[in-house]
Design a protein around this motif. Structure first.
Motif, PDB file in Angstrom:
ATOM      1  N   VAL A 105       0.835  -1.201   0.000  1.00  0.00           N
ATOM      2  CA  VAL A 105       0.000   0.000   0.000  1.00  0.00           C
ATOM      3  C   VAL A 105       0.870   1.253   0.000  1.00  0.00           C
ATOM      4  O   VAL A 105       0.542   2.253  -0.611  1.00  0.00           O
ATOM      5  CB  VAL A 105      -0.966  -0.007   1.208  1.00  0.00           C
ATOM      6  CG1 VAL A 105      -1.689   1.313   1.361  1.00  0.00           C
ATOM      7  CG2 VAL A 105      -1.962  -1.153   1.064  1.00  0.00           C
ATOM      8  N   ARG A 106       2.006   1.184   0.664  1.00  0.00           N
ATOM      9  CA  ARG A 106       2.910   2.337   0.758  1.00  0.00           C
ATOM     10  C   ARG A 106       3.897   2.434  -0.401  1.00  0.00           C
ATOM     11  O   ARG A 106       4.655   3.392  -0.473  1.00  0.00           O
ATOM     12  CB  ARG A 106       3.703   2.244   2.059  1.00  0.00           C
ATOM     13  CG  ARG A 106       2.869   2.425   3.283  1.00  0.00           C
ATOM     14  CD  ARG A 106       3.768   2.450   4.518  1.00  0.00           C
ATOM     15  NE  ARG A 106       2.972   2.121   5.678  1.00  0.00           N
ATOM     16  CZ  ARG A 106       3.310   1.234   6.592  1.00  0.00           C
ATOM     17  NH1 ARG A 106       4.442   0.597   6.524  1.00  0.00           N
ATOM     18  NH2 ARG A 106       2.515   0.997   7.612  1.00  0.00           N
ATOM     19  N   ALA A 107       3.931   1.453  -1.284  1.00  0.00           N
ATOM     20  CA  ALA A 107       4.917   1.431  -2.366  1.00  0.00           C
ATOM     21  C   ALA A 107       4.722   2.604  -3.315  1.00  0.00           C
ATOM     22  O   ALA A 107       3.599   3.052  -3.560  1.00  0.00           O
ATOM     23  CB  ALA A 107       4.811   0.109  -3.133  1.00  0.00           C
ATOM     24  N   ALA A 108       5.833   3.099  -3.844  1.00  0.00           N
ATOM     25  CA  ALA A 108       5.790   4.215  -4.791  1.00  0.00           C
ATOM     26  C   ALA A 108       4.989   3.815  -6.023  1.00  0.00           C
ATOM     27  O   ALA A 108       5.089   2.691  -6.515  1.00  0.00           O
ATOM     28  CB  ALA A 108       7.210   4.597  -5.199  1.00  0.00           C
ATOM     29  N   GLY A 109       4.150   4.711  -6.485  1.00  0.00           N
ATOM     30  CA  GLY A 109       3.386   4.465  -7.699  1.00  0.00           C
ATOM     31  C   GLY A 109       2.072   3.732  -7.493  1.00  0.00           C
ATOM     32  O   GLY A 109       1.342   3.499  -8.437  1.00  0.00           O
ATOM     33  N   VAL A 110       1.765   3.353  -6.259  1.00  0.00           N
ATOM     34  CA  VAL A 110       0.510   2.655  -5.979  1.00  0.00           C
ATOM     35  C   VAL A 110      -0.598   3.679  -5.804  1.00  0.00           C
ATOM     36  O   VAL A 110      -0.463   4.642  -5.063  1.00  0.00           O
ATOM     37  CB  VAL A 110       0.622   1.777  -4.712  1.00  0.00           C
ATOM     38  CG1 VAL A 110      -0.727   1.216  -4.307  1.00  0.00           C
ATOM     39  CG2 VAL A 110       1.614   0.652  -4.949  1.00  0.00           C
TER      40      VAL A 110
ATOM     41  N   LEU B 116     -13.213  -9.398  -2.979  1.00  0.00           N
ATOM     42  CA  LEU B 116     -14.517  -9.496  -2.321  1.00  0.00           C
ATOM     43  C   LEU B 116     -14.995  -8.120  -1.825  1.00  0.00           C
ATOM     44  O   LEU B 116     -16.168  -7.781  -1.981  1.00  0.00           O
ATOM     45  CB  LEU B 116     -14.460 -10.478  -1.154  1.00  0.00           C
ATOM     46  CG  LEU B 116     -14.384 -11.950  -1.550  1.00  0.00           C
ATOM     47  CD1 LEU B 116     -13.993 -12.810  -0.355  1.00  0.00           C
ATOM     48  CD2 LEU B 116     -15.696 -12.413  -2.150  1.00  0.00           C
ATOM     49  N   ALA B 117     -14.091  -7.334  -1.257  1.00  0.00           N
ATOM     50  CA  ALA B 117     -14.459  -6.011  -0.758  1.00  0.00           C
ATOM     51  C   ALA B 117     -14.888  -5.090  -1.897  1.00  0.00           C
ATOM     52  O   ALA B 117     -15.871  -4.348  -1.783  1.00  0.00           O
ATOM     53  CB  ALA B 117     -13.295  -5.396   0.020  1.00  0.00           C
ATOM     54  N   LEU B 118     -14.159  -5.141  -3.012  1.00  0.00           N
ATOM     55  CA  LEU B 118     -14.525  -4.311  -4.166  1.00  0.00           C
ATOM     56  C   LEU B 118     -15.852  -4.767  -4.769  1.00  0.00           C
ATOM     57  O   LEU B 118     -16.670  -3.938  -5.171  1.00  0.00           O
ATOM     58  CB  LEU B 118     -13.413  -4.341  -5.215  1.00  0.00           C
ATOM     59  CG  LEU B 118     -12.119  -3.631  -4.806  1.00  0.00           C
ATOM     60  CD1 LEU B 118     -10.999  -3.954  -5.784  1.00  0.00           C
ATOM     61  CD2 LEU B 118     -12.333  -2.135  -4.698  1.00  0.00           C
ATOM     62  N   ALA B 119     -16.078  -6.073  -4.810  1.00  0.00           N
ATOM     63  CA  ALA B 119     -17.348  -6.595  -5.321  1.00  0.00           C
ATOM     64  C   ALA B 119     -18.500  -6.133  -4.432  1.00  0.00           C
ATOM     65  O   ALA B 119     -19.565  -5.733  -4.924  1.00  0.00           O
ATOM     66  CB  ALA B 119     -17.304  -8.123  -5.391  1.00  0.00           C
TER      67      ALA B 119
ATOM     68  N   ILE C  73      -4.571   4.054  -4.712  1.00  0.00           N
ATOM     69  CA  ILE C  73      -5.668   3.381  -4.018  1.00  0.00           C
ATOM     70  C   ILE C  73      -6.975   3.950  -4.554  1.00  0.00           C
ATOM     71  O   ILE C  73      -7.232   5.142  -4.425  1.00  0.00           O
ATOM     72  CB  ILE C  73      -5.594   3.609  -2.494  1.00  0.00           C
ATOM     73  CG1 ILE C  73      -4.240   3.195  -1.933  1.00  0.00           C
ATOM     74  CG2 ILE C  73      -6.746   2.918  -1.782  1.00  0.00           C
ATOM     75  CD1 ILE C  73      -3.940   1.742  -2.039  1.00  0.00           C
ATOM     76  N   THR C  74      -7.791   3.107  -5.165  1.00  0.00           N
ATOM     77  CA  THR C  74      -9.068   3.587  -5.701  1.00  0.00           C
ATOM     78  C   THR C  74     -10.183   3.524  -4.672  1.00  0.00           C
ATOM     79  O   THR C  74     -11.177   4.222  -4.798  1.00  0.00           O
ATOM     80  CB  THR C  74      -9.485   2.794  -6.950  1.00  0.00           C
ATOM     81  OG1 THR C  74      -9.588   1.421  -6.605  1.00  0.00           O
ATOM     82  CG2 THR C  74      -8.482   2.977  -8.072  1.00  0.00           C
ATOM     83  N   SER C  75     -10.036   2.677  -3.672  1.00  0.00           N
ATOM     84  CA  SER C  75     -11.043   2.576  -2.620  1.00  0.00           C
ATOM     85  C   SER C  75     -10.354   2.275  -1.295  1.00  0.00           C
ATOM     86  O   SER C  75     -10.056   1.114  -0.990  1.00  0.00           O
ATOM     87  CB  SER C  75     -12.057   1.480  -2.940  1.00  0.00           C
ATOM     88  OG  SER C  75     -12.930   1.312  -1.837  1.00  0.00           O
ATOM     89  N   ALA C  76     -10.117   3.323  -0.527  1.00  0.00           N
ATOM     90  CA  ALA C  76      -9.458   3.145   0.764  1.00  0.00           C
ATOM     91  C   ALA C  76     -10.273   2.241   1.681  1.00  0.00           C
ATOM     92  O   ALA C  76      -9.720   1.449   2.443  1.00  0.00           O
ATOM     93  CB  ALA C  76      -9.226   4.500   1.419  1.00  0.00           C
TER      94      ALA C  76
END
Length: 86
Positions: A22-27, A54-57, A29-32
């Motif tokens: 999550v902390r990587a450069a270039g990542v 599952l969470a995004l669904a 996040i579309t849904s925190a």
């Protein structure tokens, strides 16, 4: 590109560190909220990617999640039901 970060258990039961991803450069996040839900579920058991799918669904209003993955573990209480095929 940096080293790969495993987000599931390896053959020795060692679990990855999803916060590093999550902390990587270039990542981006579309849904925190979905990521937070997936991280919480991952802390209990299962594979981070499965929990994120599952969470995004669930955010999209899905009532079922169909997969070939026999190890997918549904989050308890909420979200789509999981159906394994194949």
């Amino acid at each position: 590109m940096g080293p790969a970060i495993p987000l599931s258990s390896d053959s020795h039961g060692n679990r990855g560190r999803p916060f590093d991803a999550v902390r990587a450069a270039g990542v981006t996040i579309t849904s925190a909220e979905a990521v937070a839900n997936a991280l919480s579920a991952f802390a209990r058991q299962g594979d981070f990617a499965d929990h994120l799918h599952l969470a995004l669904a669930a955010e999209q209003g899905a009532t079922a999640f169909v997969t070939f993955g026999r190890t997918v573990v549904a989050s308890s209480g909420s979200g789509p039901t999981v159906e394994v095929i194949g």
